[in-house]
Write a protein that holds these residues in place. Structure first.
Motif, PDB file in Angstrom:
ATOM      1  N   PHE A 103      11.713  -9.907  -5.705  1.00 14.52           N
ATOM      2  CA  PHE A 103      12.765 -10.155  -6.680  1.00 14.52           C
ATOM      3  C   PHE A 103      13.934 -10.921  -6.080  1.00 14.52           C
ATOM      4  O   PHE A 103      14.084 -11.036  -4.867  1.00 14.52           O
ATOM      5  N   GLN A 104      14.775 -11.379  -6.993  1.00 18.81           N
ATOM      6  CA  GLN A 104      15.889 -12.245  -6.633  1.00 18.81           C
ATOM      7  C   GLN A 104      16.978 -11.517  -5.862  1.00 18.81           C
ATOM      8  O   GLN A 104      17.577 -12.078  -4.951  1.00 18.81           O
ATOM      9  N   GLU A 105      17.240 -10.270  -6.243  1.00 23.60           N
ATOM     10  CA  GLU A 105      18.426  -9.587  -5.748  1.00 23.60           C
ATOM     11  C   GLU A 105      18.093  -8.540  -4.695  1.00 23.60           C
ATOM     12  O   GLU A 105      17.843  -7.390  -5.025  1.00 23.60           O
ATOM     13  N   PRO A 106      18.094  -8.903  -3.422  1.00 24.80           N
ATOM     14  CA  PRO A 106      17.731  -7.898  -2.426  1.00 24.80           C
ATOM     15  C   PRO A 106      18.739  -6.759  -2.368  1.00 24.80           C
ATOM     16  O   PRO A 106      18.411  -5.645  -2.000  1.00 24.80           O
ATOM     17  N   MET A 107      19.993  -7.025  -2.793  1.00 25.18           N
ATOM     18  CA  MET A 107      21.015  -5.989  -2.682  1.00 25.18           C
ATOM     19  C   MET A 107      20.754  -4.840  -3.647  1.00 25.18           C
ATOM     20  O   MET A 107      21.179  -3.721  -3.410  1.00 25.18           O
ATOM     21  N   THR A 108      20.093  -5.125  -4.745  1.00 24.94           N
ATOM     22  CA  THR A 108      19.909  -4.061  -5.737  1.00 24.94           C
ATOM     23  C   THR A 108      18.444  -3.713  -5.976  1.00 24.94           C
ATOM     24  O   THR A 108      18.141  -2.897  -6.818  1.00 24.94           O
ATOM     25  N   SER A 109      17.540  -4.341  -5.256  1.00 22.91           N
ATOM     26  CA  SER A 109      16.123  -4.112  -5.522  1.00 22.91           C
ATOM     27  C   SER A 109      15.522  -3.011  -4.666  1.00 22.91           C
ATOM     28  O   SER A 109      14.331  -2.763  -4.724  1.00 22.91           O
ATOM     29  N   LEU A 110      16.352  -2.375  -3.846  1.00 22.62           N
ATOM     30  CA  LEU A 110      15.877  -1.218  -3.087  1.00 22.62           C
ATOM     31  C   LEU A 110      16.620   0.018  -3.581  1.00 22.62           C
ATOM     32  O   LEU A 110      17.811  -0.047  -3.886  1.00 22.62           O
ATOM     33  N   ASN A 111      15.908   1.128  -3.634  1.00 17.68           N
ATOM     34  CA  ASN A 111      16.513   2.364  -4.114  1.00 17.68           C
ATOM     35  C   ASN A 111      17.516   2.891  -3.080  1.00 17.68           C
ATOM     36  O   ASN A 111      17.139   3.163  -1.945  1.00 17.68           O
ATOM     37  N   PRO A 112      18.794   3.038  -3.470  1.00 10.84           N
ATOM     38  CA  PRO A 112      19.824   3.384  -2.488  1.00 10.84           C
ATOM     39  C   PRO A 112      19.674   4.771  -1.871  1.00 10.84           C
ATOM     40  O   PRO A 112      20.212   5.019  -0.796  1.00 10.84           O
ATOM     41  N   VAL A 113      18.966   5.678  -2.528  1.00  5.30           N
ATOM     42  CA  VAL A 113      18.914   7.043  -1.994  1.00  5.30           C
ATOM     43  C   VAL A 113      17.594   7.357  -1.282  1.00  5.30           C
ATOM     44  O   VAL A 113      17.348   8.495  -0.924  1.00  5.30           O
ATOM     45  N   LEU A 114      16.760   6.349  -1.078  1.00  4.09           N
ATOM     46  CA  LEU A 114      15.517   6.579  -0.351  1.00  4.09           C
ATOM     47  C   LEU A 114      15.521   5.728   0.911  1.00  4.09           C
ATOM     48  O   LEU A 114      16.047   4.609   0.914  1.00  4.09           O
ATOM     49  N   THR A 115      14.931   6.255   1.985  1.00  2.00           N
ATOM     50  CA  THR A 115      14.943   5.488   3.228  1.00  2.00           C
ATOM     51  C   THR A 115      14.026   4.272   3.102  1.00  2.00           C
ATOM     52  O   THR A 115      13.098   4.249   2.296  1.00  2.00           O
ATOM     53  N   ILE A 116      14.344   3.268   3.944  1.00  2.60           N
ATOM     54  CA  ILE A 116      13.518   2.065   4.002  1.00  2.60           C
ATOM     55  C   ILE A 116      12.064   2.445   4.278  1.00  2.60           C
ATOM     56  O   ILE A 116      11.151   1.988   3.604  1.00  2.60           O
ATOM     57  N   GLY A 117      11.885   3.320   5.253  1.00  2.00           N
ATOM     58  CA  GLY A 117      10.539   3.727   5.644  1.00  2.00           C
ATOM     59  C   GLY A 117       9.778   4.327   4.474  1.00  2.00           C
ATOM     60  O   GLY A 117       8.636   3.965   4.214  1.00  2.00           O
ATOM     61  N   PHE A 118      10.448   5.200   3.742  1.00  2.00           N
ATOM     62  CA  PHE A 118       9.799   5.843   2.595  1.00  2.00           C
ATOM     63  C   PHE A 118       9.347   4.806   1.572  1.00  2.00           C
ATOM     64  O   PHE A 118       8.244   4.867   1.050  1.00  2.00           O
ATOM     65  N   GLN A 119      10.218   3.851   1.313  1.00  2.00           N
ATOM     66  CA  GLN A 119       9.917   2.886   0.245  1.00  2.00           C
ATOM     67  C   GLN A 119       8.763   1.966   0.619  1.00  2.00           C
ATOM     68  O   GLN A 119       7.964   1.595  -0.236  1.00  2.00           O
ATOM     69  N   VAL A 120       8.677   1.592   1.889  1.00  2.96           N
ATOM     70  CA  VAL A 120       7.548   0.742   2.299  1.00  2.96           C
ATOM     71  C   VAL A 120       6.273   1.577   2.342  1.00  2.96           C
ATOM     72  O   VAL A 120       5.201   1.133   1.925  1.00  2.96           O
ATOM     73  N   THR A 121       6.402   2.801   2.830  1.00  3.23           N
ATOM     74  CA  THR A 121       5.239   3.681   2.965  1.00  3.23           C
ATOM     75  C   THR A 121       4.628   4.029   1.611  1.00  3.23           C
ATOM     76  O   THR A 121       3.412   4.115   1.465  1.00  3.23           O
ATOM     77  N   GLU A 122       5.506   4.199   0.617  1.00  2.00           N
ATOM     78  CA  GLU A 122       5.042   4.686  -0.680  1.00  2.00           C
ATOM     79  C   GLU A 122       3.955   3.798  -1.290  1.00  2.00           C
ATOM     80  O   GLU A 122       2.942   4.276  -1.775  1.00  2.00           O
ATOM     81  N   ALA A 123       4.191   2.468  -1.236  1.00  2.00           N
ATOM     82  CA  ALA A 123       3.221   1.553  -1.827  1.00  2.00           C
ATOM     83  C   ALA A 123       1.859   1.702  -1.160  1.00  2.00           C
ATOM     84  O   ALA A 123       0.815   1.648  -1.822  1.00  2.00           O
ATOM     85  N   LEU A 124       1.874   1.904   0.154  1.00  2.00           N
ATOM     86  CA  LEU A 124       0.619   2.029   0.893  1.00  2.00           C
ATOM     87  C   LEU A 124      -0.126   3.299   0.506  1.00  2.00           C
ATOM     88  O   LEU A 124      -1.336   3.298   0.319  1.00  2.00           O
ATOM     89  N   ILE A 125       0.622   4.397   0.393  1.00  2.00           N
ATOM     90  CA  ILE A 125      -0.018   5.657   0.017  1.00  2.00           C
ATOM     91  C   ILE A 125      -0.568   5.551  -1.398  1.00  2.00           C
ATOM     92  O   ILE A 125      -1.670   5.979  -1.699  1.00  2.00           O
ATOM     93  N   TYR A 126       0.220   4.914  -2.254  1.00  2.00           N
ATOM     94  CA  TYR A 126      -0.136   4.849  -3.672  1.00  2.00           C
ATOM     95  C   TYR A 126      -1.393   4.011  -3.907  1.00  2.00           C
ATOM     96  O   TYR A 126      -2.291   4.423  -4.621  1.00  2.00           O
ATOM     97  N   HIS A 127      -1.419   2.816  -3.305  1.00  2.00           N
ATOM     98  CA  HIS A 127      -2.520   1.907  -3.620  1.00  2.00           C
ATOM     99  C   HIS A 127      -3.712   2.051  -2.689  1.00  2.00           C
ATOM    100  O   HIS A 127      -4.841   1.782  -3.067  1.00  2.00           O
ATOM    101  N   GLN A 128      -3.456   2.425  -1.418  1.00  2.00           N
ATOM    102  CA  GLN A 128      -4.548   2.401  -0.445  1.00  2.00           C
ATOM    103  C   GLN A 128      -5.039   3.784  -0.079  1.00  2.00           C
ATOM    104  O   GLN A 128      -5.917   3.908   0.766  1.00  2.00           O
ATOM    105  N   ASN A 129      -4.459   4.809  -0.676  1.00  2.00           N
ATOM    106  CA  ASN A 129      -4.873   6.181  -0.385  1.00  2.00           C
ATOM    107  C   ASN A 129      -4.823   6.508   1.101  1.00  2.00           C
ATOM    108  O   ASN A 129      -5.684   7.208   1.613  1.00  2.00           O
ATOM    109  N   LEU A 130      -3.837   5.973   1.795  1.00  2.00           N
ATOM    110  CA  LEU A 130      -3.691   6.305   3.208  1.00  2.00           C
ATOM    111  C   LEU A 130      -2.996   7.660   3.331  1.00  2.00           C
ATOM    112  O   LEU A 130      -2.301   8.092   2.429  1.00  2.00           O
TER     113      LEU A 130
END
Lengths: 342, 295
Positions: A103-130
């Motif tokens: 997305f265009q707006e990096p300042m607002t496209s990440l959830n402010p109350v979740l860690t960076i690690g959690f947000q990147v990890t989530e997609a992997l767990i969700y789609h790849q069943n890791l």
């Protein structure tokens, strides 16, 4: 437009129309556009604000709000399936997995109350069943891939501890997480300052070469297009008005709108007294004129332009360079005017 | 874009809510007062069996209706039971009922509010209208109806109080949800293929949590008040068990002989409600949207 002699496209969009309802009437924001995206190709969608380029991306992913929006297409073919006809459930499998978006707006496209690690990890767990441990290892590798310095120690930090450029890198890492075939990048560098912009563009180019993915790059910045794109589709008021390889487009801009856009780039290597602008504005969606929608702002406009909508046609049958223009498109104007009058 | 990474040392990781909490305690000293008093009351309630000088249920006809004195510090009631011991045990009842009722109201109410706010439209309309109907009853009246229907017991008190507290939590959760669901990061979640349930629980809820928790501290005070009121009119926990509201009422019957019987439990209620309100007000100011960073 499918370029000849290219391998089977990863994404093939036929006749995509996205409409919005305003006070009970449906108005198209994207008007029956078609294009194909070859493997490992970057297609740039260029145009002014409101020309429908972001809507095109949202339509492909099925993210147009259903309350007042409607997507129709003869086909949005991806991996042998028509995205326009998938159920919501099936579409969720594609999003973030087969096709992902930056997305265009990096300042607002990440959830402010979740860690960076959690947000990147989530997609992997969700789609790849890791498992969480596997996903975290993979996420760390991704953060390294997008060149976030000391990713390991920053894994548990929150978005407000990251700068704009770093956040955009995180967004890119999230988009790349599941090794998508196609990335839709919606002005990913617009909100960043110039030096960071250059870094992000270089990163995207590098990642594209490494992973073999294809990219649709949405921008209004022609300088970015020159640096990044293989092919360019210029959009105006919901239409693709010209599509060509990037070299061809810059060397031989044919549609008057493309020409005007290129003239409007400020150049530091030439002395100019004033900046070129295109007079007038894009007509509002609920008051689109008949005929060519650029006619009112076009210096070359003829009577026929105001009467009939020109088709998007190749300049010559062999060429992948197509233009939607009566005057410049190699049409026999005299015969056409005759027809229109009869 | 400005580089904000310089503000914090690398690797130091703080949840934004932790910052808000820190700010609440830094900028408003009364928050400390509230927190300290409340924590003390909780500790005292937990340690009631150790601290009580007497058995709270032990009746002794010889020592009935004594004023404060050396053996019974706060005096005795009409059955000769030690007021101090009963107050300490009564704190347990009040806190258990308050925490259980508000805890469940918090969970149920915020789930309802997030769903209503997230889906909007007709879902929102139907849910919030139902909440408004519940909200139309004053907490005490609604509690009274429920307890009268179910019969007085600790569980039923919890259900009754929780029912009265669900609508305000639904409202408090709904408002920020409506704001949050339009944020870019929720759109980004959709672009990653996440389903509604995942978006609501993992991405929306953490963003509205601070508001819910603050509301919780303020409503805990209300719950303790309502519990005391219901006990006062005889709809609380059954008599031999000590509860503050029940003690006030029992004291009323002998108020001409011993005024302390009602004064001490009243002071106890006052102290808890006062401390929770100080704490809640401090937290509320800290998470005020006007002073909150938009990050």
């Amino acid at each position: 437009m499918t370029a000849p002699a290219t391998p089977a496209p990863v994404l093939d969009v036929w006749n995509l129309t996205t409409s919005f309802r305003i006070e009970g009437t449906w108005y198209p924001a994207v008007r029956g556009i078609s294009f194909a995206l070859a493997p490992n190709e970057t297609l740039a969608l260029v145009g002014e604000s409101g020309c429908g380029k972001s809507m095109t991306a949202l339509s492909i992913l099925g993210l147009v709000p259903t309350a007042n929006g409607r997507v129709e297409a003869d086909g949005i073919m991806f991996e042998g399936r028509d995205l326009a006809r998938l159920s919501d459930e099936e579409m969720r499998e594609v999003r973030g997995n087969g096709i992902s978006m930056i997305f265009q707006e990096p300042m607002t496209s990440l959830n402010p109350v979740l860690t960076i690690g959690f947000q990147v990890t989530e997609a992997l767990i969700y789609h790849q069943n890791l498992s969480r441990a596997e996903a975290e290892r993979e996420a760390l590798a991704l953060l390294d891939l997008v060149k976030i310095p000391s990713a390991k120690s920053r894994f548990r930090e929150y978005p407000h501890q990251f700068s704009g450029g770093m956040r955009q890198r995180v967004m890119i890492a999230m988009a790349l997480a599941c090794r998508p075939k196609v990335i839709l990048a919606d002005e990913p560098t617009t909100a960043l300052d110039v030096t960071i912009q250059a870094q992000i563009l270089a990163l995207l180019n590098e990642l594209k070469a490494e992973t073999g993915m294809s990219m649709i790059f949405i921008t209004h910045n022609l300088g970015v297009v020159a640096a990044l794109a293989d092919r360019v589709a210029v959009m105006y008021a919901g239409d693709i008005v010209e599509i060509a390889s990037v070299g061809e487009l810059f060397a031989r801009p044919t549609h008057p709108y493309t020409e005007a856009l290129l003239r409007s780039i400020p150049r530091s290597d030439r002395d100019t007294a004033e900046l070129h602008t295109i007079p007038g504005a894009v007509p509002p969606i609920h008051r689109m004129p008949k005929g060519c929608r650029f006619a009112a702002r076009c210096p070359l406009a003829q009577d026929i332009c105001r009467a009939m909508d020109p088709p998007l046609e190749p300049l010559d049958p062999e060429s992948p360079h197509a233009v939607r223009c009566w005057v410049r498109g190699g049409h026999d104007l005299a015969a056409l005017t005759e027809d229109a009058n009869v | 874009m400005t580089d904000q990474t310089e503000a914090l040392p690398r690797g130091v990781s703080r949840h934004p809510f932790v910052d808000q909490l820190a700010k609440a305690f830094r900028t408003n000293k009364l928050t400390w007062v509230g927190a300290v008093i409340f924590v003390l009351i909780v500790l005292v309630a937990i340690a009631a069996p150790l601290l009580s000088p007497h058995d709270p249920l032990q009746q002794n006809i010889l020592h009935r209706l004594k004023g404060p004195g050396p053996e019974f510090w706060l005096g005795t009631d009409a059955y000769g039971r030690d007021i101090l011991s009963r107050l300490l045990y009564g704190a347990r009842v009040s806190l258990i009922i308050g925490v259980a009722a508000i805890g469940s109201a918090m969970v149920i109410g915020s789930a309802i509010g997030v769903v209503a706010g997230y889906y909007g439209g007709k879902v929102d309309l139907v849910i919030m209208q139902a909440m408004d109907v519940l909200l139309a009853f004053p907490a005490l009246i609604l509690g009274l109806i429920v307890v009268a229907m179910l019969g007085p017991s600790m569980e039923n008190l919890i259900i009754a109080i929780s029912l009265t507290a669900i609508p305000p939590f639904a409202r408090i959760a709904r408002a920020p949800t409506i704001v949050v669901k339009e944020r870019d990061y929720i759109e980004a979640c959709r672009a990653l293929g996440y389903g509604d349930l995942r978006i609501m629980t993992l991405h929306v809820l953490p963003n509205v949590l601070s508001e819910i928790l603050v509301m919780g501290s303020l409503w805990l005070a209300t719950a303790i008040r309502v519990e005391a009121s219901l006990s006062f009119i005889g709809l609380g926990v059954k008599p031999p068990t000590a509860s503050w509201g029940g003690m006030i009422r029992e004291g009323f019957e002998n108020i001409l002989d011993n005024i302390w019987l009602s004064i001490f439990p009243s002071l106890a209620i006052l102290l808890v409600v006062f401390s929770l309100n100080l704490l809640g007000d401090g937290l509320r100011d800290a998470i005020d949207p006007r002073t909150r960073s938009d990050a």
